[in-house]
Design a protein around this motif. Sequence first.
Motif, PDB file in Angstrom:
ATOM      1  N   GLY A 103       2.387   9.841 -16.024  1.00 33.58           N
ATOM      2  CA  GLY A 103       2.066  11.215 -16.385  1.00 33.58           C
ATOM      3  C   GLY A 103       3.281  12.063 -16.727  1.00 33.58           C
ATOM      4  O   GLY A 103       3.307  13.252 -16.439  1.00 33.58           O
ATOM      5  N   GLY A 104       4.295  11.454 -17.338  1.00 31.54           N
ATOM      6  CA  GLY A 104       5.495  12.195 -17.723  1.00 31.54           C
ATOM      7  C   GLY A 104       6.512  12.363 -16.612  1.00 31.54           C
ATOM      8  O   GLY A 104       7.553  12.979 -16.803  1.00 31.54           O
ATOM      9  N   ARG A 105       6.235  11.808 -15.452  1.00 34.01           N
ATOM     10  CA  ARG A 105       7.156  11.895 -14.312  1.00 34.01           C
ATOM     11  C   ARG A 105       7.574  10.485 -13.906  1.00 34.01           C
ATOM     12  O   ARG A 105       6.925   9.517 -14.248  1.00 34.01           O
ATOM     13  CB  ARG A 105       6.463  12.573 -13.135  1.00 34.01           C
ATOM     14  N   PHE A 106       8.637  10.415 -13.141  1.00 35.22           N
ATOM     15  CA  PHE A 106       9.032   9.144 -12.531  1.00 35.22           C
ATOM     16  C   PHE A 106       8.618   9.230 -11.073  1.00 35.22           C
ATOM     17  O   PHE A 106       9.039  10.141 -10.357  1.00 35.22           O
ATOM     18  CB  PHE A 106      10.545   8.938 -12.655  1.00 35.22           C
ATOM     19  N   VAL A 107       7.761   8.312 -10.643  1.00 36.47           N
ATOM     20  CA  VAL A 107       7.214   8.384  -9.288  1.00 36.47           C
ATOM     21  C   VAL A 107       7.501   7.114  -8.513  1.00 36.47           C
ATOM     22  O   VAL A 107       7.641   6.027  -9.078  1.00 36.47           O
ATOM     23  CB  VAL A 107       5.683   8.649  -9.292  1.00 36.47           C
ATOM     24  N   GLY A 108       7.583   7.282  -7.202  1.00 33.56           N
ATOM     25  CA  GLY A 108       7.708   6.169  -6.281  1.00 33.56           C
ATOM     26  C   GLY A 108       6.523   6.201  -5.342  1.00 33.56           C
ATOM     27  O   GLY A 108       6.261   7.229  -4.712  1.00 33.56           O
ATOM     28  N   GLU A 109       5.789   5.102  -5.294  1.00 32.99           N
ATOM     29  CA  GLU A 109       4.616   5.018  -4.431  1.00 32.99           C
ATOM     30  C   GLU A 109       4.834   3.920  -3.399  1.00 32.99           C
ATOM     31  O   GLU A 109       5.215   2.795  -3.743  1.00 32.99           O
ATOM     32  CB  GLU A 109       3.361   4.702  -5.241  1.00 32.99           C
ATOM     33  N   LEU A 110       4.600   4.269  -2.155  1.00 35.59           N
ATOM     34  CA  LEU A 110       4.723   3.315  -1.056  1.00 35.59           C
ATOM     35  C   LEU A 110       3.403   2.574  -0.908  1.00 35.59           C
ATOM     36  O   LEU A 110       2.346   3.194  -0.736  1.00 35.59           O
ATOM     37  CB  LEU A 110       5.071   4.051   0.245  1.00 35.59           C
ATOM     38  N   LEU A 111       3.456   1.259  -1.024  1.00 32.04           N
ATOM     39  CA  LEU A 111       2.284   0.405  -0.854  1.00 32.04           C
ATOM     40  C   LEU A 111       2.457  -0.314   0.480  1.00 32.04           C
ATOM     41  O   LEU A 111       3.440  -1.025   0.688  1.00 32.04           O
ATOM     42  CB  LEU A 111       2.188  -0.611  -1.996  1.00 32.04           C
ATOM     43  N   HIS A 112       1.514  -0.105   1.388  1.00 26.07           N
ATOM     44  CA  HIS A 112       1.680  -0.678   2.723  1.00 26.07           C
ATOM     45  C   HIS A 112       0.339  -1.078   3.322  1.00 26.07           C
ATOM     46  O   HIS A 112      -0.721  -0.759   2.787  1.00 26.07           O
ATOM     47  CB  HIS A 112       2.392   0.327   3.634  1.00 26.07           C
ATOM     48  N   HIS A 113       0.409  -1.763   4.434  1.00 25.62           N
ATOM     49  CA  HIS A 113      -0.768  -2.204   5.182  1.00 25.62           C
ATOM     50  C   HIS A 113      -0.689  -1.636   6.587  1.00 25.62           C
ATOM     51  O   HIS A 113       0.385  -1.305   7.081  1.00 25.62           O
ATOM     52  CB  HIS A 113      -0.812  -3.737   5.255  1.00 25.62           C
ATOM     53  N   ALA A 114      -1.828  -1.541   7.224  1.00 20.11           N
ATOM     54  CA  ALA A 114      -1.879  -1.061   8.607  1.00 20.11           C
ATOM     55  C   ALA A 114      -3.055  -1.731   9.306  1.00 20.11           C
ATOM     56  O   ALA A 114      -4.005  -2.182   8.662  1.00 20.11           O
ATOM     57  CB  ALA A 114      -2.028   0.454   8.649  1.00 20.11           C
ATOM     58  N   THR A 115      -2.961  -1.779  10.604  1.00 20.13           N
ATOM     59  CA  THR A 115      -4.055  -2.297  11.415  1.00 20.13           C
ATOM     60  C   THR A 115      -4.877  -1.124  11.904  1.00 20.13           C
ATOM     61  O   THR A 115      -4.335  -0.220  12.541  1.00 20.13           O
ATOM     62  CB  THR A 115      -3.512  -3.096  12.616  1.00 20.13           C
ATOM     63  N   PRO A 116      -6.181  -1.105  11.612  1.00 18.48           N
ATOM     64  CA  PRO A 116      -7.011  -0.005  12.098  1.00 18.48           C
ATOM     65  C   PRO A 116      -7.017   0.034  13.628  1.00 18.48           C
ATOM     66  O   PRO A 116      -6.840  -0.988  14.278  1.00 18.48           O
ATOM     67  CB  PRO A 116      -8.405  -0.329  11.564  1.00 18.48           C
ATOM     68  N   ALA A 117      -7.218   1.205  14.185  1.00 17.19           N
ATOM     69  CA  ALA A 117      -7.255   1.358  15.645  1.00 17.19           C
ATOM     70  C   ALA A 117      -8.290   0.406  16.227  1.00 17.19           C
ATOM     71  O   ALA A 117      -9.439   0.376  15.788  1.00 17.19           O
ATOM     72  CB  ALA A 117      -7.583   2.802  16.015  1.00 17.19           C
ATOM     73  N   GLY A 118      -7.869  -0.362  17.214  1.00 23.00           N
ATOM     74  CA  GLY A 118      -8.764  -1.297  17.872  1.00 23.00           C
ATOM     75  C   GLY A 118      -9.053  -2.542  17.055  1.00 23.00           C
ATOM     76  O   GLY A 118      -9.831  -3.387  17.477  1.00 23.00           O
ATOM     77  N   GLY A 119      -8.448  -2.652  15.892  1.00 22.92           N
ATOM     78  CA  GLY A 119      -8.715  -3.802  15.038  1.00 22.92           C
ATOM     79  C   GLY A 119      -7.600  -4.817  15.099  1.00 22.92           C
ATOM     80  O   GLY A 119      -6.515  -4.569  15.627  1.00 22.92           O
ATOM     81  N   PHE A 120      -7.909  -5.992  14.569  1.00 26.44           N
ATOM     82  CA  PHE A 120      -6.919  -7.054  14.555  1.00 26.44           C
ATOM     83  C   PHE A 120      -6.513  -7.429  13.139  1.00 26.44           C
ATOM     84  O   PHE A 120      -5.560  -8.139  12.929  1.00 26.44           O
ATOM     85  CB  PHE A 120      -7.481  -8.306  15.254  1.00 26.44           C
ATOM     86  N   LYS A 121      -7.281  -6.936  12.194  1.00 27.42           N
ATOM     87  CA  LYS A 121      -7.072  -7.313  10.814  1.00 27.42           C
ATOM     88  C   LYS A 121      -6.270  -6.248  10.073  1.00 27.42           C
ATOM     89  O   LYS A 121      -6.534  -5.067  10.175  1.00 27.42           O
ATOM     90  CB  LYS A 121      -8.436  -7.481  10.146  1.00 27.42           C
ATOM     91  N   CYS A 122      -5.321  -6.700   9.324  1.00 27.41           N
ATOM     92  CA  CYS A 122      -4.468  -5.811   8.533  1.00 27.41           C
ATOM     93  C   CYS A 122      -5.248  -5.383   7.275  1.00 27.41           C
ATOM     94  O   CYS A 122      -5.922  -6.188   6.653  1.00 27.41           O
ATOM     95  CB  CYS A 122      -3.216  -6.585   8.177  1.00 27.41           C
ATOM     96  N   ALA A 123      -5.154  -4.106   6.897  1.00 26.03           N
ATOM     97  CA  ALA A 123      -5.866  -3.595   5.722  1.00 26.03           C
ATOM     98  C   ALA A 123      -4.918  -2.784   4.840  1.00 26.03           C
ATOM     99  O   ALA A 123      -4.082  -2.031   5.341  1.00 26.03           O
ATOM    100  CB  ALA A 123      -7.034  -2.714   6.165  1.00 26.03           C
ATOM    101  N   ALA A 124      -5.088  -2.957   3.541  1.00 27.30           N
ATOM    102  CA  ALA A 124      -4.270  -2.188   2.591  1.00 27.30           C
ATOM    103  C   ALA A 124      -4.623  -0.716   2.691  1.00 27.30           C
ATOM    104  O   ALA A 124      -5.781  -0.352   2.842  1.00 27.30           O
ATOM    105  CB  ALA A 124      -4.497  -2.692   1.176  1.00 27.30           C
TER     106      ALA A 124
END
Length: 137
Positions: A103-124
Motif C-alpha cells: 500500500g505504498g509503505r514498507f511494512v514489517g509483519e511479525l508472523l508467530h505461533h502461540a499455545t492457547p490457554a490450557g491447550g497443547f497445540k500450537c496455533a498460528a
Amino acid sequence: DLSTDSIAIILSHLGRRPLLADVVRVAAVCTELRAMLAEEIIWQTLCKSAWSIADIDLSSDWPRLSSFRLLYAVLETWAPRQGFHHLIDAYPWGALLLLRFRGGRFVGELLHHATPAGGFKCAAQEPVTILEVDFAA
C-alpha cells in the motif's frame, strides 16, 4: 547529444543496479551527462532495468512518489530488505518477520505461533505489524 540508450550503456558499466551515489558521480563528469541524468525518462529507464519494472504502471504496493529518481532511491534502500527473516530467539518457537512493500509503505509483519490457554497445540496467530515506513512527504 547522448541518447537514452547511450546513457543506459554508460551506466551498465556500474552494474545491474547502479548505486544512486555512483550515478551522481557519473553526472559530475560533464554538463551534458548532468543534464541527461536530470531527466525523468532516464530515471524511469533505470527503474525499469534495475528493478525489473515491466511498464509504467508500477506495483500498487510500491510508493507513489513525485519522480522516478526518488522511487529509485527508495527501492535502492528498501527493496533488498524484502523477504522473510527468521527471529530465532523469539519465545517459544521463534518467529518470522516479513518485510515488504504494501500500500505504498514498507511494512514489517511479525508472523508467530502461540499455545492457547490450557491447550497443547500450537496455533498460528494473526500477523502483527511492527514496522511501517511511509514515504509520503
